[in-house]
Design an enzyme around this catalytic site. Structure first.
Site, short mmCIF file in Angstrom:
data_model
loop_
_atom_site.label_atom_id
_atom_site.label_comp_id
_atom_site.label_asym_id
_atom_site.label_seq_id
_atom_site.Cartn_x
_atom_site.Cartn_y
_atom_site.Cartn_z
N TYR A 156 0.85 -1.37 0.02
CA TYR A 156 -0.05 0.00 -0.06
C TYR A 156 0.82 1.29 0.07
O TYR A 156 0.61 2.24 -0.75
CB TYR A 156 -0.89 -0.22 1.18
N GLU A 197 3.24 -31.59 10.97
CA GLU A 197 2.52 -30.76 10.03
C GLU A 197 1.26 -30.15 10.31
O GLU A 197 0.92 -29.15 10.17
CB GLU A 197 2.33 -31.78 8.86
N ASP A 230 1.48 -36.09 6.99
CA ASP A 230 0.71 -36.99 6.53
C ASP A 230 1.45 -37.92 5.50
O ASP A 230 2.27 -37.64 4.82
CB ASP A 230 -0.50 -36.40 5.87
#
Length: 385
Positions: A104, A205, A257
């Site tokens: 910005y 994780e 996983d």
């Protein structure tokens, strides 16, 4: 002028000096009426190499020349100078801008008259991905991480353990966080490690699994520093883990996983990411070890017994989607996944077309995950490095 801790002030002085040294040549060229040009290492896939010896992704030797008078590079040249000026001012004024702030602060419209005499309006940048790319260019040009430039980002990773740190002017005991955890700050190099009583680091994780292990007291029982990346790790978490490995010499174990996305998260911790290969030397942890969940944990392999019975596996195994299969095939193309162990894992996945989440092991009981699976994998050396 805003308050800054003594550590922050020292970092600011260092960064300001680097800015002045790096841009001195550019200013000299302008004063001598030479073409203003920035020479920056290329951040491209073609210039990203996997260093077999060091086990990490690095930028290659190719350079790009960003010239003010080159019509193809002039806009990017001006964007780079604009962002450099904004960051430099923030350093001088003891400010802590976020990457969104920088977008910005630099976004405005420039009006000029083209060669046909027409008034043209053009934005400095239209989207944040443009300004983010410019920040990455500056990191490479300056040889400084944005975290060192005191640019903030959203906190993501969390840590708990028997460890005391100094952040700013405060001492924080990571063993006294209640049911919560310490959010790893976006400037991890400013953290001072005061003392630690731990034998290893476990990076999980899943935030949900991290919370379960934390409340169970895993880190107390097994003298561990427990960390979650809450999915794909942010830079601050990766840098924090690297420092624990490099400075405290703690072994790092990664638990994800059993699917291509979890395995890639492990590889980002270990060897770095393709997008940010220029930062691997400070973010990657080459000694990190993958303790699971592995496909051989589910289906076994030759003499290795699976951790789940056929019935348990049937209850918890998830059918892989086409996107999972496509991602697995992509991993096979990466050099760091072409070891015998990783090829076996990925080939089993492609053969079975099945995956499994960490929570499946917790479904056998949190004690099984915390007191059997993780400790035994570490003790027996049943990991992939």
């Amino acid at each position: 002028m805003a308050y800054a801790s003594s550590v922050d002030s020292e970092v600011r002085r260092k960064c300001i000096k680097v800015f002045q040294e790096k841009f001195a040549k550019l200013i000299k060229n302008i004063l001598e009426e030479k073409t203003p040009t920035l020479v920056i290492p290329k951040r491209t896939l073609s210039n990203t190499i996997y260093d077999e010896k060091r086990k990490m992704l690095l930028l290659g030797p190719e350079l790009l020349r960003r010239s003010f008078l080159d019509i193809n590079e002039s806009k990017r040249f001006m964007q780079t100078i604009l962002m450099a000026a904004i960051i430099y001012d923030a350093l001088v004024n003891n400010e802590y801008p976020t990457i969104r702030d920088l977008y910005y602060r630099g976004k405005h419209t420039i009006r000029y008259i083209d060669h046909k005499g027409k008034v043209v309006e053009e934005n400095t940048w239209d989207e944040q991905r443009e300004s983010d790319a410019v920040i990455r260019d500056l990191e490479v040009f300056l040889g400084l991480l944005r975290e060192e430039l005191l640019i903030l980002s959203k906190e993501k990773g969390k840590v708990v353990g028997n460890m005391r740190i100094r952040s700013g002017d405060d001492v924080i005991d990571l063993s006294k966080m209640g049911h919560g955890a310490y959010a790893i700050e976006p400037t991890p190099d400013l953290i001072e490690f005061l003392d630690v009583d731990a034998e290893f680091v476990l990076v999980v994780e899943k935030d949900a699994v991290f919370q379960q292990l934390h409340r169970y007291g895993f880190w107390k029982k097994y003298k561990a520093i427990l960390i979650t990346s809450a999915g794909q790790p942010d830079r601050a978490t990766r840098r924090f883990v690297r420092r624990l490995s490099e400075e405290l010499k703690l072994p790092i174990y990664i638990l994800t996983d059993a699917d291509p996305y979890g395995w890639y998260i492990y590889s980002v911790f270990k060897i770095g990411s393709i997008t940010l290969s220029y930062e691997s030397e400070r973010l990657a942890t080459p000694d990190a070890k993958f303790i699971g969940v592995a496909m051989t944990d589910i289906f076994g392999y030759k003499g290795k017994k699976p951790w789940l019975t056929p019935q348990e596996a049937k209850n918890f195994i998830i059918k892989a989607k086409e996107a999972d299969i496509k991602r697995a095939k992509e991993l096979l193309n990466y050099k760091w996944f072409q070891t015998k162990e990783w090829r076996r894992e990925i080939e089993i996945f492609l053969d079975k077309k099945a995956k499994l989440e960490i929570e499946a092991l917790a479904s056998k009981g949190l004690r099984f995950l915390a007191d059997v699976y993780i400790p035994r994998k570490i003790e027996t050396g049943d990991w992939i490095s």
